[in-house]
Design an enzyme around this catalytic site. Sequence first.
Site, mmCIF file in Angstrom:
data_model
loop_
_atom_site.group_PDB
_atom_site.id
_atom_site.type_symbol
_atom_site.label_atom_id
_atom_site.label_comp_id
_atom_site.label_asym_id
_atom_site.label_seq_id
_atom_site.Cartn_x
_atom_site.Cartn_y
_atom_site.Cartn_z
ATOM 1 N N TYR A 1 44.686 47.962 50.426
ATOM 2 C CA TYR A 1 43.271 47.713 50.775
ATOM 3 C C TYR A 1 42.693 48.841 51.623
ATOM 4 O O TYR A 1 41.499 49.138 51.531
ATOM 5 C CB TYR A 1 43.109 46.335 51.449
ATOM 6 C CG TYR A 1 43.264 45.230 50.420
ATOM 7 C CD1 TYR A 1 44.482 44.560 50.254
ATOM 8 C CD2 TYR A 1 42.229 44.934 49.546
ATOM 9 C CE1 TYR A 1 44.637 43.599 49.268
ATOM 10 C CE2 TYR A 1 42.374 43.971 48.545
ATOM 11 C CZ TYR A 1 43.586 43.319 48.409
ATOM 12 O OH TYR A 1 43.750 42.378 47.416
ATOM 13 N N HIS B 1 34.561 36.715 46.611
ATOM 14 C CA HIS B 1 35.959 37.142 46.766
ATOM 15 C C HIS B 1 36.183 37.910 48.063
ATOM 16 O O HIS B 1 37.184 38.599 48.212
ATOM 17 C CB HIS B 1 36.390 38.009 45.577
ATOM 18 C CG HIS B 1 36.536 37.221 44.314
ATOM 19 N ND1 HIS B 1 36.647 37.812 43.075
ATOM 20 C CD2 HIS B 1 36.573 35.884 44.077
ATOM 21 C CE1 HIS B 1 36.767 36.877 42.145
ATOM 22 N NE2 HIS B 1 36.708 35.694 42.726
ATOM 23 N N LEU C 1 29.921 46.659 28.840
ATOM 24 C CA LEU C 1 30.238 47.822 27.996
ATOM 25 C C LEU C 1 30.849 47.363 26.680
ATOM 26 O O LEU C 1 30.776 48.031 25.658
ATOM 27 C CB LEU C 1 31.248 48.682 28.775
ATOM 28 C CG LEU C 1 31.455 50.126 28.377
ATOM 29 C CD1 LEU C 1 30.134 50.862 28.351
ATOM 30 C CD2 LEU C 1 32.408 50.803 29.360
HETATM 31 N N1 APR Z 1 29.264 49.199 32.524
HETATM 32 C C1 APR Z 1 29.314 47.866 32.226
HETATM 33 N N2 APR Z 1 30.470 47.166 32.132
HETATM 34 C C2 APR Z 1 31.614 47.849 32.353
HETATM 35 C C3 APR Z 1 31.637 49.231 32.664
HETATM 36 C C4 APR Z 1 30.397 49.903 32.748
HETATM 37 N N3 APR Z 1 30.310 51.203 33.039
HETATM 38 N N4 APR Z 1 32.947 49.612 32.812
HETATM 39 C C5 APR Z 1 33.688 48.504 32.609
HETATM 40 N N5 APR Z 1 32.896 47.450 32.319
HETATM 41 C C6 APR Z 1 33.293 46.060 32.068
HETATM 42 C C7 APR Z 1 34.528 45.903 31.217
HETATM 43 O O1 APR Z 1 34.177 45.858 29.836
HETATM 44 C C8 APR Z 1 35.059 44.555 31.701
HETATM 45 O O2 APR Z 1 34.449 43.486 30.993
HETATM 46 O O3 APR Z 1 33.626 45.511 33.321
HETATM 47 C C9 APR Z 1 34.603 44.495 33.155
HETATM 48 C C10 APR Z 1 35.724 44.734 34.151
HETATM 49 O O4 APR Z 1 36.609 43.644 34.062
HETATM 50 P P1 APR Z 1 37.700 43.447 35.207
HETATM 51 O O5 APR Z 1 38.353 44.760 35.489
HETATM 52 O O6 APR Z 1 38.537 42.276 34.799
HETATM 53 O O7 APR Z 1 36.865 43.098 36.513
HETATM 54 P P2 APR Z 1 36.268 41.693 36.933
HETATM 55 O O8 APR Z 1 35.815 40.903 35.745
HETATM 56 O O9 APR Z 1 35.263 41.945 37.998
HETATM 57 O O10 APR Z 1 37.547 40.947 37.595
HETATM 58 C C11 APR Z 1 37.297 39.683 38.156
HETATM 59 O O11 APR Z 1 39.599 39.588 38.927
HETATM 60 O O12 APR Z 1 41.372 40.688 39.830
HETATM 61 C C12 APR Z 1 40.359 39.811 40.106
HETATM 62 O O13 APR Z 1 39.356 39.461 42.189
HETATM 63 C C13 APR Z 1 39.438 40.380 41.147
HETATM 64 O O14 APR Z 1 37.048 40.140 41.327
HETATM 65 C C14 APR Z 1 38.108 40.482 40.443
HETATM 66 C C15 APR Z 1 38.245 39.474 39.315
#
Ligand code: APR
Length: 231
Positions: free
Chosen positions: A54, A106, A199
């Site tokens: 972190y 979170h 995306l």
């Molecule tokens: N523009 C739009 N969307 C994007 C971009 C971009 N430039 N780059 C990536 N993405 C999208 C991907 O297609 C995917 O759907 O962002 C998403 C990222 O997904 P994750 O990495 O799973 O992130 P998130 O959904 O926020 O995770 C949720 O999981 O690990 C836990 O606590 C953590 O808050 C997090 C939660």
Amino acid sequence: MARKIVILTGAGISAESGLGTFRDEGGLWAQHRIEDVATPEGFARDPGLVHRFYNARRAQALEAAPNPAHEALARLQRDWPGEVVIVTQNVDALHEKAGAKAIHMHGELAGALCFACGHRWPAPLEMAPGTPCPSCNAPAGRPDIVWFGEMPYHMEIIAEHLQSCDLFAAIGTSGQVYPAAGFVEEAAMAGAETVELNLADSGISRAFDDHRVGPASKVVPDWVAELLTAL
Ligand code: APR
């Protein structure tokens, strides 16, 4: 009466600000084991490893700048005649740096929490095992981040917003983690229109009425401009 808008954001909205996502190619969960760095058990096992994980993300987030997607949401919150609520899964402060208010379900990298007395305070840049709590003085400081297996913050007020919104948008989230992944259904059941801005397809894309596919820094400003010009 202007419609109430609720927006859920995930790591994808901060990707173009240089902050890594979790589940994209080479993402954070490809570099670190969730059970080691994002669970209470992992923290109990090796608090130094968790603090180092972190500390690195805190330093990166401090340096990061909001991108046009964060700025567009701040503009929407400012210029929309109705209520605009941003609920974020992200622990960076990019919504706030863009001038928006967000509910952090979170937690936040900028926060420290005492696991002895529950006191919260602004996290120092570097936390280490035994960081003393400024309130009870116990060596019990931890990142104020909600780990897997812990209850997300602000769930009551979030449920109220989902039940009373007219338009629900999810931006840059893979829809893999509950309860956030279920918000679209809650909003839809309460009669909201739903739109996903991402995306690529996510685990919950089929639950949405509308989709805007592309990088957040492009599709979010376009979507906000469309809403504001249709006023
Ligand atoms: N523009 C739009 N969307 C994007 C971009 C971009 N430039 N780059 C990536 N993405 C999208 C991907 O297609 C995917 O759907 O962002 C998403 C990222 O997904 P994750 O990495 O799973 O992130 P998130 O959904 O926020 O995770 C949720 O999981 O690990 C836990 O606590 C953590 O808050 C997090 C939660």
